[in-house]
Scaffold this motif. Structure first.
Motif, PDB file in Angstrom:
ATOM      1  N   ASP A  37      73.972  27.371  12.512  1.00  0.00           N
ATOM      2  CA  ASP A  37      73.508  26.640  11.924  1.00  0.00           C
ATOM      3  C   ASP A  37      73.519  26.131  13.948  1.00  0.00           C
ATOM      4  O   ASP A  37      75.184  25.270  14.076  1.00  0.00           O
ATOM      5  CB  ASP A  37      73.898  25.784  10.821  1.00  0.00           C
ATOM      6  N   LYS A  38      72.853  25.974  14.777  1.00  0.00           N
ATOM      7  CA  LYS A  38      73.664  26.091  16.394  1.00  0.00           C
ATOM      8  C   LYS A  38      72.478  25.073  17.082  1.00  0.00           C
ATOM      9  O   LYS A  38      71.310  24.774  16.750  1.00  0.00           O
ATOM     10  CB  LYS A  38      73.450  27.200  16.765  1.00  0.00           C
ATOM     11  N   ASN A  39      73.226  24.975  18.088  1.00  0.00           N
ATOM     12  CA  ASN A  39      72.107  23.777  18.942  1.00  0.00           C
ATOM     13  C   ASN A  39      71.082  25.128  19.440  1.00  0.00           C
ATOM     14  O   ASN A  39      71.265  26.570  19.518  1.00  0.00           O
ATOM     15  CB  ASN A  39      72.399  23.472  20.275  1.00  0.00           C
TER      16      ASN A  39
ATOM     17  N   ARG B 115      68.016  26.508  13.129  1.00  0.00           N
ATOM     18  CA  ARG B 115      68.814  27.075  12.064  1.00  0.00           C
ATOM     19  C   ARG B 115      68.624  28.246  11.346  1.00  0.00           C
ATOM     20  O   ARG B 115      67.601  28.685  11.157  1.00  0.00           O
ATOM     21  CB  ARG B 115      68.222  26.396  10.225  1.00  0.00           C
TER      22      ARG B 115
ATOM     23  N   ARG C 291      63.227  25.081  13.274  1.00  0.00           N
ATOM     24  CA  ARG C 291      63.645  24.289  14.216  1.00  0.00           C
ATOM     25  C   ARG C 291      64.143  22.893  14.423  1.00  0.00           C
ATOM     26  O   ARG C 291      62.603  23.008  14.301  1.00  0.00           O
ATOM     27  CB  ARG C 291      62.863  24.918  15.337  1.00  0.00           C
ATOM     28  N   SER C 292      64.805  22.276  14.658  1.00  0.00           N
ATOM     29  CA  SER C 292      64.587  20.638  14.488  1.00  0.00           C
ATOM     30  C   SER C 292      64.366  19.994  15.643  1.00  0.00           C
ATOM     31  O   SER C 292      66.419  19.915  16.325  1.00  0.00           O
ATOM     32  CB  SER C 292      64.970  20.230  13.028  1.00  0.00           C
TER      33      SER C 292
ATOM     34  N   ASP D 116      66.716  20.121  18.912  1.00  0.00           N
ATOM     35  CA  ASP D 116      67.578  20.527  20.129  1.00  0.00           C
ATOM     36  C   ASP D 116      68.327  21.731  18.904  1.00  0.00           C
ATOM     37  O   ASP D 116      69.253  22.917  19.396  1.00  0.00           O
ATOM     38  CB  ASP D 116      68.739  20.010  20.669  1.00  0.00           C
ATOM     39  N   ARG D 117      68.129  21.454  17.461  1.00  0.00           N
ATOM     40  CA  ARG D 117      69.006  22.819  17.029  1.00  0.00           C
ATOM     41  C   ARG D 117      67.997  23.916  15.803  1.00  0.00           C
ATOM     42  O   ARG D 117      66.924  23.330  15.928  1.00  0.00           O
ATOM     43  CB  ARG D 117      69.721  21.208  14.941  1.00  0.00           C
TER      44      ARG D 117
END
Length: 447
Positions: free
Chosen positions: A88-90, A68, A62-63, A65-66
């Protein structure tokens, strides 16, 4: 706290909840799979230890708001990949990711689900990402079964409910955390059990089909109301609703054990362990059930297996001590109870068990010292509510007959039942007393 690990375990928990509600597949619970955390885990070895045909191996980063998510479904027998994908999403799209993974697993395993099971497969218990995040952190803390862990869990569930007031699963698990606080002696049973019922009822108002909430009501009937006939019907219903819920089998096993149906109790406890083969609590409670059924050596073996998984699990040390007492291995019993006391100083259950061993050995002075210490710390009041039979046996052993009999009679008036091991030598002081014989008669133990 490692938020990525919490998220991984939370994702696993969501998928377990969704996949576990159908008859086509048996899924291991979070309490078993949480043993396999961290980047260096071996998915195939985990699958073998868990006794499963396929393993879902996720990794999450998690980075901001993203998010993976890499997911691989692996066949344990030969290590082949049945399905794999990367998302790979919000973070707000985490729910879509979970829907995709659940559906893909069912398709990859070619499972035949009916329409109701397919609906449950993509059922969202919340659509609020913050609520999900708090809930995940609550689950991770609840599984520790320490006072700190359970209180933290309740706090996280509270925050999940604030973020989504209709999050039925968060209410059900908050109820479960309160139940655990009461059963372990970390809090007063009269304080926690009404909360358990209210939270479970709130969960059922939101979602009447939630097995986790029905389970809490069954526990409430068994442990607080002592309405065993009603509780038995409710446990059976939960097992029907969610056949692979190991906690439902465990709760039913304890009910069978307390009603002296020992063969059925042992079989039910074994079923719970098969469903959750790496959960320390399952082994510890199976140990208790085996001991009540007269299988002392097996009880010791199962308590030790719990400690193989979690050496500092105080509940297992406590049940190990009980088995040693039955075999008159008092030095080992004292060591086990001391260890439990040291690991969980907030509960009065290990010290009173220790006092009992000293009494059986004839060391009244040490036993009295423990009782006086508990008296000073307010532990005796909690014991009166939590384990009245245990406390009464200590009073009996100390020669305080009236105190023991008053406590037993008062408990019977309030609860209609009190667990007593009739073979316990600490009752010897009371056996000839008419009041004690009357108590045994009321408990159907005068045969």
């Amino acid at each position: 706290e490692n938020r990525d690990v919490d998220l991984e375990l939370g994702m696993a928990d969501t998928l377990i909840t969704r996949l576990g509600n159908n008859r086509a597949i048996t899924v291991r619970p979070l309490s078993s799979v949480r043993n396999f955390q961290g980047p260096d885990r071996d998915a195939i070895n985990a699958g073998k230890l868990l006794g499963v045909e396929a393993v879902l191996d996720p990794s999450i980063q998690r980075s901001g708001d993203r998010i993976r998510v890499n997911v691989t479904l692996i066949k344990v027998a030969d290590g082949t990949t049945l399905w794999a994908d990367t998302f790979d999403k919000n973070f707000t799209d985490i729910f879509e990711v979970q829907d995709s993974i659940a559906t893909s697993i069912i398709n990859a395993l070619a499972l035949d689900l009916n329409s109701e099971e397919r609906t449950r497969l993509v059922k969202r218990y919340t659509s609020n990402p913050d609520a999900l995040d708090y809930y995940n952190r609550g689950r991770v803390n609840e599984l520790k079964i320490t006072k700190e862990g359970l209180l933290k869990a309740i706090d996280f569930y509270d925050q999940a409910i604030k973020a989504d007031p209709n999050y039925a699963l968060a209410y059900a698990h908050k109820a479960d955390a309160y139940r655990a606080l009461g059963l372990t002696g970390f809090a007063s049973r009269n304080e926690v059990w009404p909360k358990v019922l209210l939270l479970a009822q709130r969960a059922l108002e939101i979602d009447g089909s939630l097995a986790e909430a029905h389970l809490q009501v069954a526990y409430y009937d068994r442990a607080y109301l002592r309405n065993l006939t009603v509780a038995e019907t409710k446990f059976k219903r939960v097992i029907e609703m969610s056949p692979s819920d190991f906690q439902a089998h465990l709760g039913y096993a304890l009910l069978l054990s307390f009603t002296n149906r020992h063969a059925e109790a042992v079989a039910e406890a074994r079923r719970a362990r098969e469903l959750s083969p790496m959960t320390p609590l399952t082994f510890a409670l199976e140990s208790q059930i085996l001991l009540r059924a007269g299988h002392e050596e097996e009880a010791i073996s199962q308590a030790n297996k719990a400690l193989d998984f979690e050496p500092n699990f105080w509940v297992a040390h406590f049940h190990l001590g009980n088995a040693y007492v039955r075999l008159k291995r008092y030095d080992e019993a004292i060591a086990s109870f001391e260890k439990a006391r040291q690991l969980a100083p907030e509960t009065p259950i290990p010290p009173i068990a220790l006092a009992r061993v000293f009494l059986v050995r004839g060391d009244h002075k040490k036993a009295l010292g423990i009782v006086r210490e508990l008296e000073r710390e307010g532990g005796l009041d909690r014991l009166r509510r939590l384990r009245p039979g245990l406390l009464a046996s200590v009073y009996s052993g100390l020669g305080e007959k009236d105190r023991a009999l008053d406590l037993l009679e008062r408990t019977l008036e309030e609860r209609k039942s009190v667990p007593i091991d009739i073979k316990d030598p600490l009752w010897d002081n009371l056996r000839s007393e008419p009041r004690f014989q009357n108590i045994l008669k009321r408990l159907n133990l005068d045969k």
